[in-house]
Design a protein around this motif. Sequence first.
Motif, PDB file in Angstrom:
ATOM      1  N   LEU A  40     126.157  65.318  36.860  1.00 19.34           N
ATOM      2  CA  LEU A  40     125.206  65.564  37.936  1.00 19.34           C
ATOM      3  C   LEU A  40     123.856  66.004  37.373  1.00 19.34           C
ATOM      4  N   ARG A  41     123.882  66.867  36.340  1.00 16.49           N
ATOM      5  CA  ARG A  41     122.645  67.305  35.701  1.00 16.49           C
ATOM      6  C   ARG A  41     121.918  66.123  35.062  1.00 16.49           C
ATOM      7  N   PHE A  45     118.226  64.645  36.111  1.00 17.53           N
ATOM      8  CA  PHE A  45     117.175  64.505  35.103  1.00 17.53           C
ATOM      9  C   PHE A  45     116.627  63.082  35.085  1.00 17.53           C
ATOM     10  N   GLN A  46     117.520  62.084  35.134  1.00 21.92           N
ATOM     11  CA  GLN A  46     117.085  60.688  35.127  1.00 21.92           C
ATOM     12  C   GLN A  46     116.291  60.355  36.388  1.00 21.92           C
ATOM     13  N   GLU A  47     116.703  60.887  37.552  1.00 17.73           N
ATOM     14  CA  GLU A  47     115.953  60.655  38.789  1.00 17.73           C
ATOM     15  C   GLU A  47     114.553  61.237  38.700  1.00 17.73           C
ATOM     16  N   THR A  48     114.453  62.465  38.204  1.00 14.31           N
ATOM     17  CA  THR A  48     113.143  63.112  38.071  1.00 14.31           C
ATOM     18  C   THR A  48     112.256  62.349  37.098  1.00 14.31           C
ATOM     19  N   LEU A  49     112.824  61.924  35.982  1.00 16.90           N
ATOM     20  CA  LEU A  49     112.062  61.157  34.998  1.00 16.90           C
ATOM     21  C   LEU A  49     111.583  59.839  35.594  1.00 16.90           C
ATOM     22  N   TYR A  50     112.447  59.155  36.327  1.00 15.73           N
ATOM     23  CA  TYR A  50     112.075  57.888  36.962  1.00 15.73           C
ATOM     24  C   TYR A  50     110.950  58.091  37.970  1.00 15.73           C
TER      25      TYR A  50
END
Length: 136
Positions: A40-41, A45-50
């Motif tokens: 989940l973490r 992180f990947q969503e925020t980076l995207y």
Amino acid sequence: MAGLKKELKNLEAKAGTDNPNFIPAFEEIPKAGMEYARRLRDLKFQETLYETLLQQYQAAVMAEASEGLVLQVIDPAIPPELKIKPRRKLMLIVAGFLGLFIGIFAAFIKEFIDNFFKESESADKMALLKSYLRRI
């Protein structure tokens, strides 16, 4: 109590196989929770980076669209003082002589054909030649 322990052992044994009704063993629950938390973490992180990269990309596209086309003139064009090519007078003279010679040549060919058909022997040969050509 013995029946419950037996049922627990059966469930733990089934947990090791590829059973769709998978129930994790009691001691594996904290491990699964930790794995879930890690995944989940990573997902967050990947969503925020995207999202950040998408915003930067959109800002760059908008900045590029707002800028006009930038051209820098290095050496301005200067018209020539004297034209060199094409030599129009020479082309006109050559075309005139060429037309004259083609006209004279065409007149000679026409005269030859007219004289050729006036002779009866040549006319018969020409008619025979035309008949052979029509068969082809």
